[in-house]
Motif scaffolding. Sequence first.
Motif, PDB file in Angstrom:
ATOM      1  N   HIS A  61      11.239  97.925   8.972  1.00  0.00           N
ATOM      2  CA  HIS A  61      10.097  98.802   9.219  1.00  0.00           C
ATOM      3  C   HIS A  61       9.448  98.346  10.514  1.00  0.00           C
ATOM      4  O   HIS A  61       9.603  97.199  10.923  1.00  0.00           O
ATOM      5  CB  HIS A  61       9.093  98.733   8.062  1.00  0.00           C
ATOM      6  CG  HIS A  61       8.531  97.361   7.852  1.00  0.00           C
ATOM      7  ND1 HIS A  61       7.250  97.023   8.204  1.00  0.00           N
ATOM      8  CD2 HIS A  61       9.093  96.240   7.352  1.00  0.00           C
ATOM      9  CE1 HIS A  61       7.045  95.740   7.919  1.00  0.00           C
ATOM     10  NE2 HIS A  61       8.147  95.247   7.408  1.00  0.00           N
ATOM     11  N   ASP A  62       8.756  99.266  11.163  1.00  0.00           N
ATOM     12  CA  ASP A  62       8.022  98.848  12.352  1.00  0.00           C
ATOM     13  C   ASP A  62       6.764  99.692  12.530  1.00  0.00           C
ATOM     14  O   ASP A  62       5.692  99.316  12.075  1.00  0.00           O
ATOM     15  CB  ASP A  62       8.923  98.906  13.592  1.00  0.00           C
ATOM     16  CG  ASP A  62       8.302  98.185  14.785  1.00  0.00           C
ATOM     17  OD1 ASP A  62       7.252  97.553  14.596  1.00  0.00           O
ATOM     18  OD2 ASP A  62       8.864  98.260  15.890  1.00  0.00           O
ATOM     19  N   CYS A  68       9.440 105.257  15.305  1.00  0.00           N
ATOM     20  CA  CYS A  68      10.330 104.213  15.841  1.00  0.00           C
ATOM     21  C   CYS A  68      11.759 104.312  15.337  1.00  0.00           C
ATOM     22  O   CYS A  68      12.684 103.854  16.000  1.00  0.00           O
ATOM     23  CB  CYS A  68       9.758 102.829  15.554  1.00  0.00           C
ATOM     24  SG  CYS A  68       9.880 102.324  13.830  1.00  0.00           S
ATOM     25  N   GLY A  69      11.980 104.880  14.168  1.00  0.00           N
ATOM     26  CA  GLY A  69      13.337 104.983  13.628  1.00  0.00           C
ATOM     27  C   GLY A  69      13.825 103.700  12.983  1.00  0.00           C
ATOM     28  O   GLY A  69      15.008 103.535  12.719  1.00  0.00           O
ATOM     29  N   MET A  70      12.916 102.785  12.734  1.00  0.00           N
ATOM     30  CA  MET A  70      13.314 101.491  12.190  1.00  0.00           C
ATOM     31  C   MET A  70      13.521 101.539  10.673  1.00  0.00           C
ATOM     32  O   MET A  70      14.454 100.927  10.149  1.00  0.00           O
ATOM     33  CB  MET A  70      12.236 100.451  12.540  1.00  0.00           C
ATOM     34  CG  MET A  70      12.724  99.028  12.469  1.00  0.00           C
ATOM     35  SD  MET A  70      14.083  98.770  13.612  1.00  0.00           S
ATOM     36  CE  MET A  70      14.922  97.412  12.827  1.00  0.00           C
ATOM     37  N   THR A  87      10.522 110.244   7.620  1.00  0.00           N
ATOM     38  CA  THR A  87      11.170 108.948   7.490  1.00  0.00           C
ATOM     39  C   THR A  87      10.606 108.280   6.234  1.00  0.00           C
ATOM     40  O   THR A  87       9.630 108.777   5.657  1.00  0.00           O
ATOM     41  CB  THR A  87      10.853 108.072   8.713  1.00  0.00           C
ATOM     42  OG1 THR A  87       9.437 108.039   8.887  1.00  0.00           O
ATOM     43  CG2 THR A  87      11.487 108.644   9.982  1.00  0.00           C
ATOM     44  N   THR A  88      11.195 107.136   5.854  1.00  0.00           N
ATOM     45  CA  THR A  88      10.758 106.474   4.621  1.00  0.00           C
ATOM     46  C   THR A  88       9.285 106.069   4.680  1.00  0.00           C
ATOM     47  O   THR A  88       8.569 106.161   3.684  1.00  0.00           O
ATOM     48  CB  THR A  88      11.661 105.258   4.338  1.00  0.00           C
ATOM     49  OG1 THR A  88      12.991 105.748   4.142  1.00  0.00           O
ATOM     50  CG2 THR A  88      11.224 104.505   3.102  1.00  0.00           C
ATOM     51  N   ILE A 166      15.371 109.812  16.692  1.00  0.00           N
ATOM     52  CA  ILE A 166      14.833 108.449  16.751  1.00  0.00           C
ATOM     53  C   ILE A 166      15.904 107.407  16.434  1.00  0.00           C
ATOM     54  O   ILE A 166      15.610 106.214  16.340  1.00  0.00           O
ATOM     55  CB  ILE A 166      13.621 108.288  15.800  1.00  0.00           C
ATOM     56  CG1 ILE A 166      13.988 108.753  14.398  1.00  0.00           C
ATOM     57  CG2 ILE A 166      12.408 109.034  16.351  1.00  0.00           C
ATOM     58  CD1 ILE A 166      12.898 108.540  13.351  1.00  0.00           C
ATOM     59  N   GLY A 167      17.145 107.867  16.245  1.00  0.00           N
ATOM     60  CA  GLY A 167      18.247 106.925  16.021  1.00  0.00           C
ATOM     61  C   GLY A 167      18.125 106.114  14.751  1.00  0.00           C
ATOM     62  O   GLY A 167      18.509 104.950  14.710  1.00  0.00           O
ATOM     63  N   CYS A 168      17.607 106.720  13.686  1.00  0.00           N
ATOM     64  CA  CYS A 168      17.401 105.965  12.447  1.00  0.00           C
ATOM     65  C   CYS A 168      18.703 105.761  11.677  1.00  0.00           C
ATOM     66  O   CYS A 168      18.832 104.815  10.917  1.00  0.00           O
ATOM     67  CB  CYS A 168      16.377 106.661  11.557  1.00  0.00           C
ATOM     68  SG  CYS A 168      16.892 108.280  10.951  1.00  0.00           S
TER      69      CYS A 168
END
Lengths: 255, 222
Positions: A61-62, A68-70, A87-88, A166-168
């Motif tokens: 996570h970020d 951020c896609g983290m 996202t989550t 976001i490249g997740c």
Amino acid sequence: MSGKGMNLTLKIWRQKNAQSKGKMETYNVSGISEHMSFLEMLDVLNEQLINEGTEPVAFDHDCREGICGMCSLYINGEAHGPDRGVTTCQLHMRMFNDGDTIYIEPFRAKAFPVVKDLVVDRSAFDRIQHAGGFVSINTSGNTQDANAIPIPKADADKAFDAATCIGCGACVASCKNASAMLYVSAKVSQFALLPQGKIEAKERVLNMVEQMDEEGFGNCTNTGACEVECPKGISLENIARMNREYLSASITKES
Amino acid sequence: MKTSIARKVLMALSGLFLLLFLLQHFLINFLSVISPDSFNEVSHFMGTNPLIQFLMQPILIFGVVFHLGMGIYLERLNKKARNVKYAMNKPGTNSSWMSRNMIYTGLMVMAFLGLHFYDFWIPEITVKYVEGDMSGLLASGEFRYFHELQEKFHDPIRTGLYVVSFVFLMLHLLHGFQSAFQSVGFSHRKYTPIIKKLGNLYAIVIPLGFVFIAIFHYVSHL
């Protein structure tokens, strides 16, 4: 907020490190507010685990605001859980009910090896990006103003839509073949549509696809699962565009 | 052939070629319902024309074998791309059953082709090239093609197998038709929805048409 909150049973993938085998373990959390994000619910679990003296669950996570896609996670059989276009970290606990059992697994793909628990190594995406996901510019100090080049509004919009990726890795996680076509096609499209990107377009698509294959992602079967699960709504049109770009580049490339 | 996209494009092109073949096969078969004489004549032409026999037929067989071989190869690669399965997975929430099971519906169609070859292709090759009888005639002097077709569908089990196989073909084409266009890079805001509709129409009408022909010949001998 209603009363005491939710009691949940969590089935979470625990894996010590990349080499160890890993298995699903069961945890119980209580008093979960429906206003919490999914990650905040995991924070509650981790507080509880730390107080009990056990190892907290590792997860990525970020920014926690969907940019951020983290964050990742395969929640109850879907990337980023049951909601759409999130996202989550943006998934609210109100999507679940008191007494639910929730399965939480890492994104599964050979190209995304598990580092620990729910954390996977998505550096394969970085290597694909390094293979061509950029525009080479002269940084001598007299770079041209970008607005000096006229770009049709429709192209600018499509390029922007592609660039919202976001490249997740939800596309890879959702694809039955763990294919990275949606991600790579978004990265190819955001440049292919703009005049600045056209100069290196042929090498870009050929190199990025080659890297994608080398990383061990699967092939696209056009199921469309990636588009549905993508938190940014990246369109399948991008995959068709990449296929076109790739075909024309492989036919017309010099040498 | 070396990259994923090249393989998918070849898969799509061979699929589109087989769609064209299937259409002409259907049109000729449909003649057997409306005019047995025309069916005989066209069958005789298709079975004896050297261009069709020695150019188109080998291309077709290559197309089928290629589509099958590439399909199995891609499936193996795809299975390898996810080495650990999910404990809980809900693919039904984001994709159609047809799109996820192309390998299985495809293999069922191939199994059917085995029966179909045994029923029609092998006897045909035997008569023409082993026994050397290119006349296409029965002892009675009539064309043999319509007669042979009808005879095969006297058996209810065989008719049933044909019907079931066409259901698998339908499921395969419901995804395959539109997917082929996406694979070759064709995507258009206006035309893609039309192609999807056309694909659904083709995928339903052609297999159901074959089912109709099989049942028609079964019922007509009762």
